[in-house]
Design an enzyme around this catalytic site. Structure first.
Site, PDB file in Angstrom:
ATOM      1  N   ASP A  10       0.829  -1.207   0.000  1.00 15.97           N
ATOM      2  CA  ASP A  10       0.000   0.000   0.000  1.00 15.97           C
ATOM      3  C   ASP A  10       0.867   1.262   0.000  1.00 15.97           C
ATOM      4  O   ASP A  10       1.831   1.370   0.763  1.00 15.97           O
ATOM      5  CB  ASP A  10      -0.891  -0.029   1.247  1.00 15.97           C
ATOM      6  CG  ASP A  10      -1.866   1.134   1.284  1.00 15.97           C
ATOM      7  OD1 ASP A  10      -2.683   1.248   0.357  1.00 15.97           O
ATOM      8  OD2 ASP A  10      -1.787   1.943   2.239  1.00 15.97           O
ATOM      9  N   GLU A  35       1.649  -0.004  -4.785  1.00 15.03           N
ATOM     10  CA  GLU A  35       0.811   1.151  -5.106  1.00 15.03           C
ATOM     11  C   GLU A  35       1.697   2.364  -4.892  1.00 15.03           C
ATOM     12  O   GLU A  35       2.282   2.524  -3.821  1.00 15.03           O
ATOM     13  CB  GLU A  35      -0.405   1.235  -4.181  1.00 15.03           C
ATOM     14  CG  GLU A  35      -1.261   2.455  -4.511  1.00 15.03           C
ATOM     15  CD  GLU A  35      -2.221   2.869  -3.390  1.00 15.03           C
ATOM     16  OE1 GLU A  35      -3.228   3.506  -3.692  1.00 15.03           O
ATOM     17  OE2 GLU A  35      -1.952   2.566  -2.206  1.00 15.03           O
ATOM     18  N   HIS A  72     -11.070  -0.821  -5.190  1.00 18.84           N
ATOM     19  CA  HIS A  72     -11.725  -0.375  -3.945  1.00 18.84           C
ATOM     20  C   HIS A  72     -11.649   1.139  -3.793  1.00 18.84           C
ATOM     21  O   HIS A  72     -12.578   1.770  -3.299  1.00 18.84           O
ATOM     22  CB  HIS A  72     -11.105  -1.078  -2.742  1.00 18.84           C
ATOM     23  CG  HIS A  72      -9.719  -0.627  -2.409  1.00 18.84           C
ATOM     24  ND1 HIS A  72      -8.592  -1.173  -2.978  1.00 18.84           N
ATOM     25  CD2 HIS A  72      -9.277   0.357  -1.588  1.00 18.84           C
ATOM     26  CE1 HIS A  72      -7.525  -0.558  -2.503  1.00 18.84           C
ATOM     27  NE2 HIS A  72      -7.903   0.380  -1.667  1.00 18.84           N
ATOM     28  N   GLN A 103     -11.203   3.561  -6.311  1.00 19.83           N
ATOM     29  CA  GLN A 103     -11.898   4.339  -7.337  1.00 19.83           C
ATOM     30  C   GLN A 103     -13.409   4.234  -7.195  1.00 19.83           C
ATOM     31  O   GLN A 103     -14.134   5.162  -7.547  1.00 19.83           O
ATOM     32  CB  GLN A 103     -11.448   3.913  -8.729  1.00 19.83           C
ATOM     33  CG  GLN A 103      -9.956   4.125  -8.985  1.00 19.83           C
ATOM     34  CD  GLN A 103      -9.495   5.557  -8.745  1.00 19.83           C
ATOM     35  OE1 GLN A 103     -10.249   6.503  -8.953  1.00 19.83           O
ATOM     36  NE2 GLN A 103      -8.278   5.716  -8.252  1.00 19.83           N
TER      37      GLN A 103
END
Lengths: 564, 564
Positions: free
Chosen positions: B260, B297, B390, B392
């Protein structure tokens, strides 16, 4: 989208440009009542500009923001009345250069002499510095590194409190004074490296935030909010510093920049500012057919800043290597407080000889974390070493130079260790003759609260070192005057002898006598108990043979068996 | 110097280790009154440990710091009574794996399905997720990506508020439940990617700061003080997260991690945490003869995170490529607010097809700075793309999926664009049948002030998008229940048809029908006015020929001349 800022003389008028993206109006006001206050015109990226006739070199101006307060120009090239007052127009093209014969010096051949304009000579000016260049030629160094000269508050400052990156300190002699010094150096075959500060702005006279988002709350530094290298609007802030670097090299004929504390230039974007800076200078090199050096001060021991672009590096030429200083200093002085606790063994110095960084991915007890990366792929010319510099001397509470801390013989050993080393040696002004006067921390701020804060801050910094005595007052003129070189070494046999020793060692270095060490194919033999280090080149130099260096940091005479 | 922390069962006793370098005493206390409260012993680096007999799987314990308050174990592997209460011992070796035949899937072949355990099924558990794996097999995806399952406050959370990185959420089924799911996936030839959060800790139940300097004031993140990856004591914090990553891969048989927001893992040291993480996993790969994926990400569009070590990169395998999503989303929906303002042209999507990143060193009007680096040297398998995920969906005020925003035909166009693209496609659960229920933001915090702060924060975030209506209450159970998949698509002809379309396109992709695009040797033809994009492969695939893709984002039928 990005424009050049500041005042640009163009024949009979002057184009003024300033970046102030959030302001509703920007007017320019002149000290000369013959020139009318005039509104500037804004473009879509927040640059305000106006070409105004009748302006000439020396015309004083400032900007009025939103019709309220007036401030100096962030890109001012002269602040003749100090940091809070009028900016003045400078004609960059009225100086006639005499250095066309200057060919520069290769990085690996540099022997640097760090100096502070204000205290190098009694007069403390560029002009008076010129009169001492023959001393440097006699000594044998071939480059000076000038501590920062961007305009700072008052007349006494190390230079790291500068607030006008484009303006040359008026009390030193301003723009023309600097050009004369650089010109004189080049005519004597001395390179000039300028120390520039792109990681923070000084605490007084800094009006950048009035103009735009030069700072970001995203990151912090030891000096407050970080300069904005990666947040919204950062393209413009980056350009402000990039152009500044190019100005010194192009307009002032500076040969290289020493970048202050690059670890505090915080940029998380995909194109690091340091790489962009080096690449911008690459282009200037092509244009000017000249090689410019970028030498970083970095506390990270991270080879990334020097590695080539294709290895993901930023391509800088060299970096200060404090590890070497600390290894020599602790062995010579026996001081192990503060950050010196990470050093003190002969093995440290041996490792420094073998590869430059001592902290190369190992745990640092002082920093309480693993520090550094492996420097072995880097040529020895990428590391600048010293046995004293403005920080290591001036950040001592009493500003003592090594001459106050060690014996005369140890002084010579320290000097020899540096000058024979594989790395680029850098002397600190006065070191060559064991100047006995201190180099202290001094300021001349106008704001009494700030002065008080600096006094307290300094005292706190000294705690880890457990020094005894009274902290000299940074604001006192006396502190500044005490820090000036005295130049009286010809009276003192030891000082004279040391100067001769430096001369001799520098001349041997220039003759290539130590070059067998340069590739760092060396064997080191460590005698920890005896404080003895033996360094031996693996390869013989043509006509010189194997180089063998025996460094005895103990107080006793020692006998060693010569290796075969 | 660094020790493994947590509770390790060793036959008839258990070794407890916890890092708390500044504490004067650490005692361990048990819920079971048969086990005595016992002091732990400290080593020189601040690790406290003690081997205690009589402890078994399920034994509940906590640590008493300085004889005062008791806290759960930062390395707890189970929090059966929630984030504020007892930790429980877990036996990692009592699970019998049945996945020895599992051989893994190559990165380039991945077709990922992102799911959230709590809302994927009505029951919201690992066990119930197993019952839906056959649906995924029918669909054709070959990997699931599980949103974070580290223990969070309450039972309703996306997972990014986790506070025990080593503990599997109890309400999902805990450690054993996760193992059963991974095992079942592998037996059905489905890879498992786990979303892990190493950039911040959740706001409730996070007691790390009681134990030691897990956080540093040197850097800040959108979620407060940064985790300490480069300040004093960071070696221990880094090891805490490194071991965590290795645990999932080694003990839980996870095939890859989705990291993340890596831009918020702030590490200015010479050895970036992400590189150390990838290199630690390299070693595990050798040991286990298995390839593990690291997918980041990152909002930086910086290829450095994926580049090989010798190019100065961190060596991660792939990264989410939001540019692709935004290019498709804006063309399909006509939404241009907030960060969508940087997209919306056919040329954006064309560039995404050609090279992945759209922002590759160009100016972003939304971020107001230059963003990104050149991705052309990166294989197409390094980019993970989606048309919903999740974030967007769930970060829209009303959590609408595309089915609520565009026509059925446009839905198919969006899906086709993703599945034919050169990149790794990732579906968001329910997307394959146009689930009409929203995916909303939900929490179940225990602290009313925090709940109120989250409510306000969410409302503020929505301002840039100018959405109308009432913000659903994140804390309401209703909000959570509305977000669950309904699985009733077999009743609806359009939903059924869409599922068949996804099946068909995935099957064509798996047959290699689109692989002529994979090397991105494509020509793109942009018809901006007509909202038409033509992508044509430069090379013919054996047996397939030239691949020609015509994407019509307008509402009109269009006639094109087929290229020769």
């Amino acid at each position: 989208m990005i424009k050049s800022t500041g005042a640009m003389l163009t024949g009979h008028s002057c184009l003024f440009t300033v970046w102030a993206p959030f302001r509703k109006t920007v007017d320019i006001e002149f000290e000369d009542s013959g020139l009318a206050t005039t509104p500037l015109k804004k473009d879509e990226f927040g640059y305000w500009s106006k070409e105004i006739p009748g302006v000439k070199a020396g015309t004083k101006y400032r900007f009025i923001l939103d019709g309220k307060a007036a401030y100096p120009d962030p890109s001012s090239k002269a602040q003749p009345d100090g940091v809070h007052s009028w900016s003045a127009v400078v004609d960059e093209h009225d100086y006639v250069w005499g250095d066309s014969e200057w060919e520069g010096i290769a990085l690996k051949d540099l022997i640097i002499y760090e100096l502070h304009i204000g205290t190098f000579t009694p007069e403390g000016t560029f002009e008076s510095a010129i009169s001492r260049l023959d001393h440097l030629l006699t000594l044998g160094v071939n480059a000076i590194e000038i501590m920062p000269i961007a305009q700072f508050p008052g007349g006494r400052n190390w230079g790291y409190d500068g607030v006008y990156p484009y303006a040359v300190q008026d009390t030193y002699g301003g723009s023309e004074g600097l050009k004369k010094l650089v010109d004189a150096c080049h005519q004597k075959n001395i390179a000039v490296i300028l120390d520039v500060v792109y990681n923070h702005m000084g605490p007084e006279g800094n009006y950048l935030a009035e103009y735009g988002p030069y700072f970001t709350g995203k990151h912090s530094t030891p000096w407050g909010k970080a300069l904005n290298f990666d947040d919204a609007y950062s393209d413009h802030v980056r350009a402000y510093f990039l152009r500044n670097a190019l100005m010194w090299l192009d307009d002032y004929h500076i040969d290289g920049l020493r970048l202050d504390a690059v670890h505090a230039i915080i940029d998380h974007g995909a194109y690091h500012f340091l790489k962009e800076l080096r690449q911008s200078i690459d282009e200037l090199q092509i244009k000017n057919r000249k090689r410019y050096f970028l030498i970083a001060e970095s506390e990270l021991n991270d080879v990334k800043i020097m590695e080539p672009y294709e290895k993901g590096g930023y391509g800088l030429d060299a970096q200060w290597t404090d590890d070497f200083h600390h290894a020599v200093h602790t062995l010579a002085t026996g001081e192990y407080n503060g950050y010196y606790q990470d050093y003190g063994k002969v093995e440290h110095l041996a490792k420094a000889f073998r590869q430059g960084f001592i902290y190369d991915g190992i745990y640092s007890p002082f920093r309480k974390r693993t520090v550094g990366s492996n420097p072995q792929a880097m040529a020895s010319s990428r590391f600048v070493v010293c046995i004293q510099n403005h920080d290591q001397v001036g950040n001592r509470m009493l500003g003592e130079r090594p001459v106050e801390l060690v014996s005369f013989e140890m002084l010579k050993l320290m000097a020899g260790t540096m000058l024979i080393s594989p790395y680029i040696p850098m002397l600190f002004m006065g070191e060559e003759y064991a100047e006995r006067h201190p180099f202290l921390y001094f300021i001349s701020h106008g704001d009494p609260d700030l002065v008080e804060a600096v006094r307290k801050g300094r005292s706190n910094e000294f705690k880890a070192f457990k020094w005894k005595g009274q902290v000299p007052d940074p604001q006192a003129e006396e502190t500044y005057n005490r820090s000036k070189l005295k130049w009286d070494f010809h009276q003192d046999p030891e000082q004279k002898a040391l100067f001769t020793y430096y001369q001799y060692m520098i001349s041997l270095r220039k003759q290539g006598m130590f070059s067998a060490f340069f590739e760092r194919h060396v064997d080191t033999e460590v005698h920890e108990q005896q404080k003895l280090l033996i360094v031996r080149s693996k390869d013989a130099s043509p006509g010189i043979g194997i180089l063998l260096l025996v460094l005895n940091f103990s107080k006793e005479t020692q006998h060693i068996n010569m290796p075969a």
